[in-house]
Design a protein around this motif. Structure first.
Motif, mmCIF file in Angstrom:
data_model
loop_
_atom_site.group_PDB
_atom_site.id
_atom_site.type_symbol
_atom_site.label_atom_id
_atom_site.label_comp_id
_atom_site.label_asym_id
_atom_site.label_seq_id
_atom_site.Cartn_x
_atom_site.Cartn_y
_atom_site.Cartn_z
ATOM 1 N N LEU A 158 0.815 -1.209 0.000
ATOM 2 C CA LEU A 158 0.000 0.000 0.000
ATOM 3 C C LEU A 158 0.851 1.263 0.000
ATOM 4 N N ALA A 159 2.020 1.237 0.660
ATOM 5 C CA ALA A 159 2.914 2.399 0.604
ATOM 6 C C ALA A 159 3.402 2.626 -0.819
ATOM 7 N N SER A 160 3.718 1.541 -1.524
ATOM 8 C CA SER A 160 4.120 1.654 -2.926
ATOM 9 C C SER A 160 2.953 2.158 -3.773
ATOM 10 N N HIS A 161 1.769 1.612 -3.512
ATOM 11 C CA HIS A 161 0.562 2.041 -4.223
ATOM 12 C C HIS A 161 0.316 3.537 -4.041
ATOM 13 N N GLN A 162 0.539 4.051 -2.822
ATOM 14 C CA GLN A 162 0.285 5.460 -2.552
ATOM 15 C C GLN A 162 1.173 6.373 -3.384
ATOM 16 N N LEU A 163 2.400 5.949 -3.658
ATOM 17 C CA LEU A 163 3.280 6.758 -4.506
ATOM 18 C C LEU A 163 2.650 6.989 -5.871
ATOM 19 N N GLY A 164 1.991 5.964 -6.395
ATOM 20 C CA GLY A 164 1.351 6.096 -7.697
ATOM 21 C C GLY A 164 0.194 7.067 -7.699
ATOM 22 N N HIS A 165 -0.307 7.414 -6.514
ATOM 23 C CA HIS A 165 -1.410 8.376 -6.397
ATOM 24 C C HIS A 165 -0.945 9.698 -5.805
ATOM 25 N N GLY A 166 0.374 9.925 -5.790
ATOM 26 C CA GLY A 166 0.895 11.223 -5.387
ATOM 27 C C GLY A 166 1.186 11.390 -3.917
#
Length: 691
Positions: free
Chosen positions: A64-72
């Protein structure tokens, strides 16, 4: 949250947190359905292989931390993710575009029953994967936030660089500043209240770090040019002193070229009468603006730059315009490359969209700008210096050091009190739906509202080709007519060809279709195809696909060999030939906006047609007439900031195109961008692992 799990049983949803293999399987399914990126799933699987005894909750935090990068977002905010998983994790609505029997357990369902305290305790019990400060673990957990280490390092670097400069209040006293400030800002007897441009100059002059924020037309460029004149006047006051080394930069080539033109005009208009060495001061202010990538010295195939702490920039003052577009990684690189004694001045509109990449640096720095929070000492100093006390509501005895370095310009010179564009932007920015509808219905000449009925696109076709009702609110016909009517004769020299290209590029910049989305019928991809077809049918372009004269293109990836940056715009033109067909070349404005760079189409591997562009890509640009096309259904990317940014790209005319019902605009105005990070956070204590 119970409805979120739909047909998934509670046992199925909870199983991934009890078994690593089950979790990895669910993460793969999330990636397959677009809830996570493939890179998020691959990263999580890599960590599981490297640390076989990793707890499922730790691996889930990594995904989820990696996923959050993709959303700024710079990090995963655990409390937000547990409180409102759908919004915090940018999840699609339950069942959206999926058959219920195919849907994997949703992330919000998997997290059911997890508490922030328990999650943090698990994380702190995994020292092979999670650290809390210096080290080499891939994850960092600080407070209730989980970072990929690289982004934690960026955030700490930015914070340290700003704090170090805020700690250096520079030794300029009121007596030294008063006269040059008065010369640069002559008193206007008709003005009411303080001159915020003057106050911004004063605040920035005494600090090694300063932020000047304000909406369109509030005078950010005028303010910074007068600030530079003030600094140069002070630097040159001593006999034999040298001028300050000043550099100006912006995130994109388009923004750099626009600022170059604005700076040049503002420098020429500087009121320097009565200042010692006035012309030396004027000469010492540069007008050439570069991109941040060029300033730092980009290197192909690496994230590293030529300039860094070990090889700093040769600069005394750095001004960065359109700072809202600067992401966390780039801001870290800028601060790393600045000499410790150098000043940094950030300019930007805090209410615009944040950067595409992770981080919202300007937004966080300006979070308290509206209310000022100037200490009584700062307020008294400004009143003594300028003779105009600031409003009591802007004074706060608890104001921070950062508050004293942030100035918000509060009066728009572009949009007057009766301006439809200005009033609409203000209503959207305030989230006032009634005011938005009221402004749109008041018949302002510079505003148009186009509501498309299903299957009927004639109004949009007319808008794209012809523009608005006013003949000067042009569409794309105008730049294509300039292209054909001003095409030089065969044998024309380079100077004439450059002038032609510059005229076409200028005409193209007078109108732009803006989209919220990339995909779908009302996104960039769908609209670019349709607009090209419409222009071809109208006989304005020879074809709608491939390379042709009149095709505008947007560079989508930095090309250091060609000297083109992501966001640069070029127009395909046909060089006239004495006999036979001409040769196609793509004309780009040079970085300083005063020349033309010609490129063969075959050398451009990362470009796309740009009759329509996303609002994100339009940042740093202004158009005489901007038209924002809203999609026919809501989307998480449709926010107040996106609509505000789209509106404020327009200088004289704005058209709002609604392809669905009014609910889409209503949802967008009510939804704010959320960016999670800890740039200004006060770290809280977190329970460690139980022993």
């Amino acid at each position: 949250m119970t409805s979120a799990i739909a047909t998934n049983t509670v046992a199925e949803a909870a199983a991934p947190l009890a078994d690593t293999a089950a979790l990895l399987s669910v993460i793969e399914r999330w990636a397959r359905h677009g809830w996570l990126r493939e890179i998020d799933a691959a990263f999580t699987a890599f960590l599981a292989r490297e640390v076989p005894d990793a707890a499922p909750l730790t691996l889930l935090a990594a995904a989820l931390a990696s996923h959050q990068l993709g959303h700024g977002h710079a990090c995963l905010d655990i409390e937000q993710a547990l409180r409102d998983p759908g919004r915090a994790l940018s999840l699609p609505p339950p069942g959206d575009d999926l058959a219920q029997d195919e849907a994997p357990p949703r992330p919000d369902a998997v997290l059911l029953g997890v508490t922030a305290t328990d999650w943090c305790r698990v994380l702190h019990g995994q020292p092979a994967l999670v650290g809390s400060a210096a080290g080499d673990t891939p994850l960092v957990c600080v407070g209730r936030r989980v970072y990929l280490r690289r982004y934690w390092s960026y955030e700490r670097g930015v914070r340290a660089g700003i704090e170090a400069r805020l700690g250096r209040v520079l030794p300029f006293y009121s007596a030294a500043l008063r006269e040059p400030l008065a010369r640069l800002f002559p008193h206007d007897p008709a003005a009411s209240g303080p001159d915020w441009q003057q106050l911004a100059c004063a605040l920035a002059a005494r600090s090694a770090f300063a932020v000047v924020t304000g909406g369109p037309g509030t005078g950010k460029t005028t303010t910074v040019v007068r600030l530079l004149a003030l600094l140069q006047a002070l630097a040159l006051a001593e006999p034999g002193a040298r001028a300050l080394r000043i550099r100006l930069a912006a995130p994109t080539g388009k923004a750099a070229a626009r600022l170059s033109q604005s700076i040049a005009g503002a420098v020429a208009r500087l009121p320097l009468e009565g200042l010692p060495q006035a012309e030396a001061v004027r000469t010492a202010i540069p007008s050439q603006v570069t991109t941040l990538h060029r300033l730092l010295g980009s290197r192909p195939d690496t994230r590293r730059f030529k300039h860094h702490a070990g090889q700093p920039l040769p600069v005394d003052v750095l001004v960065v315009d359109e700072a809202s577009m600067v992401d966390l990684e780039m801001m870290s690189a800028v601060l790393d490359a600045l000499p410790p004694a150098a000043r940094l001045v950030l300019l930007g509109d805090k209410d615009q969209l944040a950067s595409v990449e992770a981080g919202s640096v300007l937004g966080e720095l300006c979070r308290r700008a509206e209310a000022g929070h100037y200490t009584p000492a700062t307020g008294a100093w400004l009143a003594e210096l300028t003779g105009a006390p600031i409003e009591p509501r802007l004074v706060d005895a608890q104001g921070t050091a950062l508050d004293q370095a942030v100035a918000m310009l509060r009066h728009s010179h572009r949009f007057g009190a009766d301006s439809g564009i200005g009033r609409l932007a203000a209503a959207v920015n305030a989230g006032d739906l009634d005011a938005v509808q009221r402004v749109l219905g008041q018949g302002h000449a510079e505003l148009a509202r186009v509501a498309l009925t299903p299957g009927q696109e004639a109004a949009l076709r007319c808008l794209a080709i012809e523009g608005g009702g006013d003949e000067s609110a042009r569409g794309y016909r105008h730049f294509l007519q300039v292209l054909h009517e001003r095409q030089p004769a065969p044998g024309a020299g380079r100077e004439e060809l450059d002038a032609w290209a510059a005229a076409v590029l200028d005409a193209y910049g007078q109108f732009q279709l803006l989209c919220a989305l990339r995909r779908g019928p009302w996104g960039v991809e769908g609209l670019n195809r349709r607009v090209a077809d419409w222009l071809c049918e109208a006989g304005l372009i020879p074809r709608a696909e491939g390379w042709y004269a009149g095709r505008p293109v947007l560079v989508t990836r930095n090309d250091y060999g060609l000297g083109l940056m992501n966001g640069d715009i070029g127009i395909t033109l046909e060089w006239p030939a004495a006999d036979g067909p001409g040769v196609l070349r793509v004309a780009f404005a040079a970085e300083d906006g005063t020349g033309i760079r010609w490129v063969l189409p075959s050398r451009l591997s990362a470009v796309e047609t740009v009759f329509a562009m996303t609002v994100h890509k339009s940042q740093g640009s202004e158009f005489t007439h901007a038209a924002l096309v809203l999609p026919d259904r809501g989307s998480p990317v449709l926010t107040r900031e996106l609509v505000y940014t789209g509106i404020t790209r327009a200088k004289r005319w704005f058209s709002l195109v609604e392809t669905g019902d009014a609910g889409v605009l209503r949802q967008a105005v009510q939804r704010r961008v959320q960016r999670f990070g800890g740039l200004l956070a006060v770290e809280e204590s977190v329970p460690g692992p139980e022993v």
